[in-house]
Design a protein around this motif. Structure first.
Motif, mmCIF file in Angstrom:
data_model
loop_
_atom_site.group_PDB
_atom_site.id
_atom_site.type_symbol
_atom_site.label_atom_id
_atom_site.label_comp_id
_atom_site.label_asym_id
_atom_site.label_seq_id
_atom_site.Cartn_x
_atom_site.Cartn_y
_atom_site.Cartn_z
ATOM 1 N N SER A 14 10.669 50.157 26.133
ATOM 2 C CA SER A 14 12.124 50.023 26.233
ATOM 3 C C SER A 14 12.708 51.405 26.464
ATOM 4 C CB SER A 14 12.635 49.423 24.917
ATOM 5 O OG SER A 14 14.004 49.129 24.981
ATOM 6 N N ARG A 15 13.692 51.506 27.334
ATOM 7 C CA ARG A 15 14.265 52.823 27.639
ATOM 8 C C ARG A 15 15.703 52.882 27.139
ATOM 9 N NH1 ARG A 15 17.554 53.774 31.637
ATOM 10 N NH2 ARG A 15 18.010 55.934 32.211
ATOM 11 N N ASN A 19 22.209 52.748 30.976
ATOM 12 C CA ASN A 19 21.617 51.589 31.627
ATOM 13 C C ASN A 19 22.716 50.690 32.186
ATOM 14 O OD1 ASN A 19 19.597 49.884 32.512
ATOM 15 N ND2 ASN A 19 18.506 49.957 30.574
ATOM 16 N N GLY A 31 17.322 50.506 23.094
ATOM 17 C CA GLY A 31 17.105 49.750 24.335
ATOM 18 C C GLY A 31 17.144 48.243 24.081
ATOM 19 N N ASN A 32 17.482 47.480 25.117
ATOM 20 C CA ASN A 32 17.608 46.023 24.982
ATOM 21 C C ASN A 32 16.301 45.360 24.544
ATOM 22 O OD1 ASN A 32 20.295 46.025 25.846
ATOM 23 N ND2 ASN A 32 19.699 45.953 28.001
ATOM 24 N N THR A 33 15.202 45.800 25.133
ATOM 25 C CA THR A 33 13.915 45.174 24.800
ATOM 26 C C THR A 33 13.524 45.493 23.358
ATOM 27 O OG1 THR A 33 13.324 45.520 27.121
ATOM 28 C CG2 THR A 33 11.544 44.867 25.635
ATOM 29 N N PRO A 98 11.368 45.726 29.954
ATOM 30 C CA PRO A 98 12.487 45.385 30.836
ATOM 31 C C PRO A 98 11.951 45.024 32.215
ATOM 32 C CG PRO A 98 12.276 47.768 30.641
ATOM 33 C CD PRO A 98 11.187 47.184 29.793
ATOM 34 N N ASN A 99 12.667 44.197 32.938
ATOM 35 C CA ASN A 99 12.324 43.940 34.337
ATOM 36 C C ASN A 99 12.700 45.193 35.123
ATOM 37 O OD1 ASN A 99 12.588 43.227 37.100
ATOM 38 N ND2 ASN A 99 12.800 41.071 36.565
ATOM 39 N N TRP A 101 12.408 46.492 38.923
ATOM 40 C CA TRP A 101 12.072 46.148 40.306
ATOM 41 C C TRP A 101 11.219 44.873 40.389
ATOM 42 C CZ3 TRP A 101 15.036 48.248 43.737
ATOM 43 C CH2 TRP A 101 15.569 49.526 43.513
ATOM 44 N N GLY A 102 11.583 43.905 39.573
ATOM 45 C CA GLY A 102 10.935 42.596 39.680
ATOM 46 C C GLY A 102 9.651 42.441 38.892
ATOM 47 N N THR A 127 13.544 41.681 29.133
ATOM 48 C CA THR A 127 15.000 41.696 29.297
ATOM 49 C C THR A 127 15.293 42.136 30.733
ATOM 50 O OG1 THR A 127 15.426 43.969 28.548
ATOM 51 C CG2 THR A 127 15.333 42.250 26.845
ATOM 52 N N GLU A 129 18.625 42.080 34.135
ATOM 53 C CA GLU A 129 20.043 41.975 34.490
ATOM 54 C C GLU A 129 20.257 40.940 35.585
ATOM 55 O OE1 GLU A 129 23.191 42.666 33.458
ATOM 56 O OE2 GLU A 129 22.032 43.220 31.699
ATOM 57 N N GLY A 130 19.431 39.936 35.633
ATOM 58 C CA GLY A 130 19.660 38.871 36.613
ATOM 59 C C GLY A 130 18.395 38.323 37.258
ATOM 60 N N SER A 131 17.302 39.114 37.241
ATOM 61 C CA SER A 131 16.081 38.659 37.930
ATOM 62 C C SER A 131 15.120 37.915 37.010
ATOM 63 C CB SER A 131 15.312 39.841 38.517
ATOM 64 O OG SER A 131 16.154 40.749 39.137
HETATM 65 C C1 LIG Z 1 14.322 51.363 36.758
HETATM 66 C C2 LIG Z 1 15.065 50.092 36.536
HETATM 67 C C3 LIG Z 1 14.862 49.003 37.360
HETATM 68 C C4 LIG Z 1 15.481 47.785 37.110
HETATM 69 N N1 LIG Z 1 15.229 46.715 37.932
HETATM 70 C C5 LIG Z 1 15.770 45.514 37.635
HETATM 71 C C6 LIG Z 1 15.467 44.356 38.427
HETATM 72 O O1 LIG Z 1 14.734 44.419 39.414
HETATM 73 N N2 LIG Z 1 16.007 43.171 38.051
HETATM 74 C C7 LIG Z 1 16.834 43.041 36.969
HETATM 75 O O2 LIG Z 1 17.269 41.944 36.671
HETATM 76 N N3 LIG Z 1 17.133 44.125 36.184
HETATM 77 C C8 LIG Z 1 16.626 45.346 36.490
HETATM 78 N N4 LIG Z 1 16.916 46.439 35.704
HETATM 79 C C9 LIG Z 1 17.762 46.246 34.504
HETATM 80 C C10 LIG Z 1 16.905 46.155 33.235
HETATM 81 O O3 LIG Z 1 15.883 45.207 33.380
HETATM 82 C C11 LIG Z 1 17.770 45.753 32.021
HETATM 83 O O4 LIG Z 1 18.873 46.616 31.908
HETATM 84 C C12 LIG Z 1 16.940 45.750 30.748
HETATM 85 O O5 LIG Z 1 17.608 44.975 29.765
HETATM 86 C C13 LIG Z 1 16.701 47.154 30.198
HETATM 87 O O6 LIG Z 1 15.918 47.073 29.032
HETATM 88 P P1 LIG Z 1 15.664 48.311 28.078
HETATM 89 O O7 LIG Z 1 17.025 48.730 27.540
HETATM 90 O O8 LIG Z 1 14.791 47.754 27.000
HETATM 91 O O9 LIG Z 1 14.976 49.372 28.860
HETATM 92 C C14 LIG Z 1 16.355 47.661 35.975
HETATM 93 C C15 LIG Z 1 16.589 48.772 35.163
HETATM 94 C C16 LIG Z 1 15.964 49.992 35.419
HETATM 95 C C17 LIG Z 1 16.230 51.177 34.535
#
Ligand SMILES: Cc1cc2nc3c(=O)[nH]c(=O)nc-3n(C[C@H](O)[C@H](O)[C@H](O)COP(=O)(O)O)c2cc1C
Length: 176
Positions: A14-15, A19, A31-33, A98-99, A101-102, A127, A129-131
């Protein structure tokens, strides 16, 4: 929720920091995850392990997306700074990320390639943001062909603090 003879480990990447959540850039102190991982710990009592990279990602969200895209194209394996020394003690691994790039961040690939998951159950959670969960379940199966990879849970990053009920019912389904 797991039986007394079963030991499970929650592993997550998780980062924290800037974000993209719910249509805008915000600073996440946790981080969300990580929020979801800690909920799973609360419900299951499992041990918790955070995947950490030696090199940290930029604070800036857009810069991180670029670094992560390069890593994906290069099929990179970022070096990790911590390891699990008793993976053999666990038969179930909840794997969170987190997702990006898919799929999963490349650091999660590094983690999966560092251990033998033969005959272990891997339960993904993600976790996004839409994918949704993207191709990650398939990707885990490719990296861990001898593991039993279960259907994962996908939660929108902006919804992690309201997700306790869906996490609880998903866990119930997994452990019934
Ligand atoms: C490098 C990067 C790539 C991402 N690519 C996608 C994506 O392809 N599809 C999507 O739905 N969200 C994408 N996101 C959004 C993250 O999946 C989302 O904000 C997630 O909850 C972050 O979790 P974290 O706070 O635990 O790192 C991306 C975020 C980052 C930083």
């Amino acid at each position: 929720m797991t039986g007394p003879d079963k030991k499970s480990l929650i592993v997550y990447y998780s980062r924290k920091g800037n974000n993209y959540v719910g249509g805008k850039i915000i600073n996440l102190p946790v981080g969300n995850t990580e929020v979801v991982a800690k909920k799973i710990k609360e419900f299951t009592g499992s041990d918790l392990f955070e995947i950490k990279t030696v090199k940290s990602y930029p604070k800036d969200y857009m810069e991180t997306t670029e670094v992560a895209q390069d890593e994906l194209h290069e099929n990179a394996r970022p070096e990790l700074s911590e390891s699990v020394d008793n993976i053999g003690a666990y038969d179930t691994i909840y794997l969170g990320y987190p997702n990006w790039w898919g799929t999963m961040p490349m650091a999660v690939y590094t983690f999966l390639e560092s251990y033998d998951f033969s005959d272990k159950t891997v339960i993904p959670f993600c976790t996004h943001e839409g994918s949704g969960i993207g191709s990650s379940e398939r990707d885990i199966k490719k990296v861990c062909p001898k593991a039993k990879v279960e259907k994962g849970l996908a939660i929108r990053g902006s919804n992690v603090f309201n997700a306790a009920d869906s996490i609880a019912s998903w866990l119930k389904e997994k452990n019934s």
